[in-house]
Enzyme design. Structure first.
Site, PDB file in Angstrom:
ATOM      1  N   HIS A  77       0.843  -1.194   0.000  1.00 33.96           N
ATOM      2  CA  HIS A  77       0.000   0.000   0.000  1.00 33.96           C
ATOM      3  C   HIS A  77       0.877   1.242   0.000  1.00 33.96           C
ATOM      4  O   HIS A  77       2.081   1.170   0.258  1.00 33.96           O
ATOM      5  CB  HIS A  77      -0.919   0.017   1.226  1.00 33.96           C
ATOM      6  CG  HIS A  77      -0.183  -0.167   2.524  1.00 33.96           C
ATOM      7  ND1 HIS A  77      -0.074  -1.397   3.140  1.00 33.96           N
ATOM      8  CD2 HIS A  77       0.518   0.699   3.302  1.00 33.96           C
ATOM      9  CE1 HIS A  77       0.655  -1.274   4.239  1.00 33.96           C
ATOM     10  NE2 HIS A  77       1.029  -0.017   4.362  1.00 33.96           N
ATOM     11  N   ARG A  90      13.612  -5.409   4.079  1.00 33.43           N
ATOM     12  CA  ARG A  90      12.631  -5.989   5.001  1.00 33.43           C
ATOM     13  C   ARG A  90      11.275  -5.635   4.402  1.00 33.43           C
ATOM     14  O   ARG A  90      11.000  -4.473   4.083  1.00 33.43           O
ATOM     15  CB  ARG A  90      12.793  -5.408   6.403  1.00 33.43           C
ATOM     16  CG  ARG A  90      11.736  -5.891   7.413  1.00 33.43           C
ATOM     17  CD  ARG A  90      10.562  -4.937   7.485  1.00 33.43           C
ATOM     18  NE  ARG A  90       9.612  -5.265   8.564  1.00 33.43           N
ATOM     19  CZ  ARG A  90       8.438  -4.673   8.736  1.00 33.43           C
ATOM     20  NH1 ARG A  90       8.031  -3.723   7.891  1.00 33.43           N
ATOM     21  NH2 ARG A  90       7.651  -5.022   9.724  1.00 33.43           N
ATOM     22  N   ASP A 132       7.277  -5.191   4.400  1.00 33.80           N
ATOM     23  CA  ASP A 132       6.126  -4.915   5.253  1.00 33.80           C
ATOM     24  C   ASP A 132       4.916  -5.705   4.766  1.00 33.80           C
ATOM     25  O   ASP A 132       4.625  -5.726   3.568  1.00 33.80           O
ATOM     26  CB  ASP A 132       5.834  -3.414   5.225  1.00 33.80           C
ATOM     27  CG  ASP A 132       4.701  -3.021   6.146  1.00 33.80           C
ATOM     28  OD1 ASP A 132       4.831  -3.243   7.363  1.00 33.80           O
ATOM     29  OD2 ASP A 132       3.686  -2.491   5.639  1.00 33.80           O
ATOM     30  N   GLU A 158       7.950  -9.697   6.890  1.00 36.12           N
ATOM     31  CA  GLU A 158       7.242  -9.536   8.154  1.00 36.12           C
ATOM     32  C   GLU A 158       6.105 -10.562   8.216  1.00 36.12           C
ATOM     33  O   GLU A 158       4.954 -10.272   7.876  1.00 36.12           O
ATOM     34  CB  GLU A 158       6.681  -8.113   8.291  1.00 36.12           C
ATOM     35  CG  GLU A 158       5.981  -7.884   9.624  1.00 36.12           C
ATOM     36  CD  GLU A 158       5.032  -6.697   9.609  1.00 36.12           C
ATOM     37  OE1 GLU A 158       4.599  -6.274  10.695  1.00 36.12           O
ATOM     38  OE2 GLU A 158       4.700  -6.194   8.514  1.00 36.12           O
ATOM     39  N   HIS A 178       8.982  -1.908  16.747  1.00 35.22           N
ATOM     40  CA  HIS A 178       8.098  -0.739  16.706  1.00 35.22           C
ATOM     41  C   HIS A 178       6.626  -1.134  16.717  1.00 35.22           C
ATOM     42  O   HIS A 178       5.757  -0.277  16.887  1.00 35.22           O
ATOM     43  CB  HIS A 178       8.405   0.096  15.458  1.00 35.22           C
ATOM     44  CG  HIS A 178       8.051  -0.597  14.177  1.00 35.22           C
ATOM     45  ND1 HIS A 178       8.715  -1.717  13.727  1.00 35.22           N
ATOM     46  CD2 HIS A 178       7.086  -0.343  13.257  1.00 35.22           C
ATOM     47  CE1 HIS A 178       8.194  -2.097  12.584  1.00 35.22           C
ATOM     48  NE2 HIS A 178       7.195  -1.302  12.274  1.00 35.22           N
ATOM     49  N   ASP A 179       6.334  -2.412  16.523  1.00 33.01           N
ATOM     50  CA  ASP A 179       4.951  -2.893  16.506  1.00 33.01           C
ATOM     51  C   ASP A 179       4.536  -3.541  17.821  1.00 33.01           C
ATOM     52  O   ASP A 179       3.425  -4.077  17.912  1.00 33.01           O
ATOM     53  CB  ASP A 179       4.765  -3.920  15.377  1.00 33.01           C
ATOM     54  CG  ASP A 179       4.705  -3.262  14.008  1.00 33.01           C
ATOM     55  OD1 ASP A 179       4.145  -2.151  13.910  1.00 33.01           O
ATOM     56  OD2 ASP A 179       5.216  -3.853  13.049  1.00 33.01           O
ATOM     57  N   ASP A 214       1.903   1.540  20.806  1.00 30.11           N
ATOM     58  CA  ASP A 214       2.101   2.604  19.838  1.00 30.11           C
ATOM     59  C   ASP A 214       1.172   3.768  20.204  1.00 30.11           C
ATOM     60  O   ASP A 214      -0.030   3.556  20.393  1.00 30.11           O
ATOM     61  CB  ASP A 214       1.769   2.046  18.448  1.00 30.11           C
ATOM     62  CG  ASP A 214       1.838   3.076  17.348  1.00 30.11           C
ATOM     63  OD1 ASP A 214       2.391   4.158  17.565  1.00 30.11           O
ATOM     64  OD2 ASP A 214       1.319   2.766  16.250  1.00 30.11           O
ATOM     65  N   ARG A 227       7.566   4.210  20.755  1.00 36.86           N
ATOM     66  CA  ARG A 227       8.362   4.920  19.757  1.00 36.86           C
ATOM     67  C   ARG A 227       8.868   6.251  20.326  1.00 36.86           C
ATOM     68  O   ARG A 227       8.855   7.282  19.654  1.00 36.86           O
ATOM     69  CB  ARG A 227       7.537   5.138  18.486  1.00 36.86           C
ATOM     70  CG  ARG A 227       6.999   3.837  17.906  1.00 36.86           C
ATOM     71  CD  ARG A 227       6.044   4.048  16.745  1.00 36.86           C
ATOM     72  NE  ARG A 227       5.536   2.763  16.242  1.00 36.86           N
ATOM     73  CZ  ARG A 227       4.728   2.631  15.195  1.00 36.86           C
ATOM     74  NH1 ARG A 227       4.323   3.708  14.536  1.00 36.86           N
ATOM     75  NH2 ARG A 227       4.315   1.436  14.811  1.00 36.86           N
TER      76      ARG A 227
END
Length: 486
Positions: free
Chosen positions: A125, A204, A206, A236, A318-319, A363, A367
């Site tokens: 996307h 990497r 996504d 991922e 970060h997730d 989140d 971060r």
């Protein structure tokens, strides 16, 4: 074959907006913006803190000193979001990050230090500001980019809650590409090729599972490997990845299941299961040694050994909430979790700030701006990571060796890593009590050998096929190697 360098790597994941604000060179200084959030303030969903690639360059020596020799950068291309998963221009590094010049300099400076650089590829996307989507938004059915996206009807209603096109998790900010369209497909593949001109070392990927087209990823691999046969392609994928690890698509995936196994053993009753459950980690369970081993053996048996030794082994990112928060601030458990990560097959990966003991919940709290006040650093944790990275680099068996279970009971786990004629034994005490080791060796070493823990220097004995006499303190780990008797 997977890239040879990856098996020797220790990855450091950086969220560029939150790592460091660098000044940049006099000829190309970093832009100054008045709208940045205060670095130490609690991060917000939309706010920018102003970290850039110049800041990463300035801290390459720090990164190397901590024992890392590979970088995984969250997205860096032009975007309207601080995390930059809303890509607006795939051929332009975000000017706020320093632009294409900063990336070129970063790769050069990193390679001079033998540090690899892997970029984050968001090919499922884009953002609403992407040129093709903007063209579609303005011209609707007349746009030549209509088939680049999955349009249900017009108007698109791009700024309403219920847009008339397919989007990632139905988020109108993230229109989904139609990779079945040949022009769109070629555009994305050309992006993957383009950045190798800057010397990058891989991608990497996504949410690659959402591009439900194995032929797309096969072509992606062919095109990328033609640019650099040693490029690393890591997807991922949060759970079983057998479909993508047949040698024709990805080299590896982000190995969250291994991270969950480590956290389950080390965390015990300390695990903040509610915090984890509301994140990408999902349901975390407290695990005994045997249950942990069973999960590890299952993971190591799923894939070809080339893929196993190339997996991006990761506990938090970060997730997810940060490991320091998941383990409720228990520094000794965090130390043990990272030490264990470095002894298992695969590539250790550490999220920026975890090495100094930063906390963080969901989140955007996970971060936060990188903590640069050394007085607030967890120095024992940093020493653990440095020591484990150094040990891993000095022992090929920890990078290439097979995993062999030896013993598991309650919070006590022992296994061997064996490569050729070399073997080491790893003993883990994930309990609050000292453990006097007395474990079967199952033929790993000859009888009558002396053994030494390479981390503490303590001695042990191999008697009658058992390793004994070593005392393991609570929440600690030892890596045993034999010594020839006098």
């Amino acid at each position: 074959m997977t890239p040879e360098w990856v098996k020797d790597a220790v990855f450091y994941q950086i969220f560029p907006d939150r790592f460091r604000i660098g000044e940049g060179p006099p000829a190309n200084p970093a832009p100054v913006h008045s709208g940045f959030e205060a670095w130490d303030a609690k991060p917000t969903l939309r706010g920018f803190k102003g970290g850039n690639l110049w800041g990463v360059i300035e801290k390459l020596d720090y990164i190397q000193e901590q024992g890392f020799n590979a970088l995984y950068l969250c997205p860096i291309f032009s975007s309207t979001a601080n995390h930059r998963y809303h890509t607006s221009d795939y051929f332009q590094v975000d000017p706020v990050l320093g632009g294409n010049t900063a990336l070129h300099r970063l790769v050069e400076e990193a390679h001079q230090r033998d540090i690899r650089v892997v970029l984050d590829g968001v090919f499922n996307h884009c953002g609403r500001a992407h040129f093709a989507f903007q063209h579609l938004l303005e011209n609707e059915a007349a746009s030549p980019y209509r088939d680049w996206f999955h349009v249900y009807r017009f108007p698109l209603n791009a700024y309403s809650k219920h847009a008339n096109y397919a989007a990632w998790w139905n988020n109108p900010e993230l229109p989904k590409f139609n990779t079945a369209n040949p022009e769109c497909r070629e555009y994305l593949l050309s992006v993957a090729e383009y950045w190798f001109k800057y010397g990058i070392d891989g991608w990497r990927l996504d949410v690659p599972n959402e591009i439900d087209d194995d032929n797309f990823w096969r072509e992606f691999r062919r095109r990328v490997k033609a640019q650099n046969p040693q490029a690393y392609i890591v997807g991922e994928i949060w759970d079983d990845a057998s479909r993508w690890l047949q040698g024709d698509q990805f080299d590896a995936v982000m190995n969250y299941p291994l991270g969950r196994a480590i956290l389950g053993l080390v965390g015990g009753d300390t695990l903040d299961k509610d915090l984890a459950a509301r994140s990408g980690l999902g349901r975390l369970e407290s695990l005994g040694a045997m249950a942990c081993n069973n999960r590890l053996e299952d993971l190591f048996g799923r894939y070809d050994w080339e893929a196993v030794t190339s997996q991006m082994n990761i506990m938090t990112s970060h997730d997810t909430p940060r490991i320091f928060s998941i383990l409720r601030g228990s520094i000794e458990r965090v130390q043990l979790a990272f030490a264990m990560l470095f002894t298992l097959p695969g590539v250790p990966t550490v999220y920026y700030g975890d090495e100094v003991g930063m906390a963080g919940g969901h989140d955007p709290d996970n971060r936060r701006g990188m903590l640069w006040d050394e007085a607030l650093w967890q120095k024992p944790l940093m020493r653990t990571l440095q020591q484990m990275s150094s040990l891993r680099q000095s022992l090929p068996v920890l990078r290439y060796g097979r995993y062999h279970y030896l013993y598991g009971q309650d919070g006590h786990l022992a296994f061997a890593r064996t490569h050729g004629q070399c073997s080491v034994v790893v003993t883990i005490n994930a309990s609050p009590e000292s453990w006097r080791i007395d474990i079967p060796l199952h033929g790993v070493w000859p009888r009558g050998e002396q053994a030494v823990d390479l981390l503490s220097g303590k001695a042990g004995r191999c008697v009658g096929g058992y390793l004994e006499d070593g005392i393991l303190e609570p929440f600690s780990l030892a890596v045993w190697q034999t010594q020839e008797q006098d």
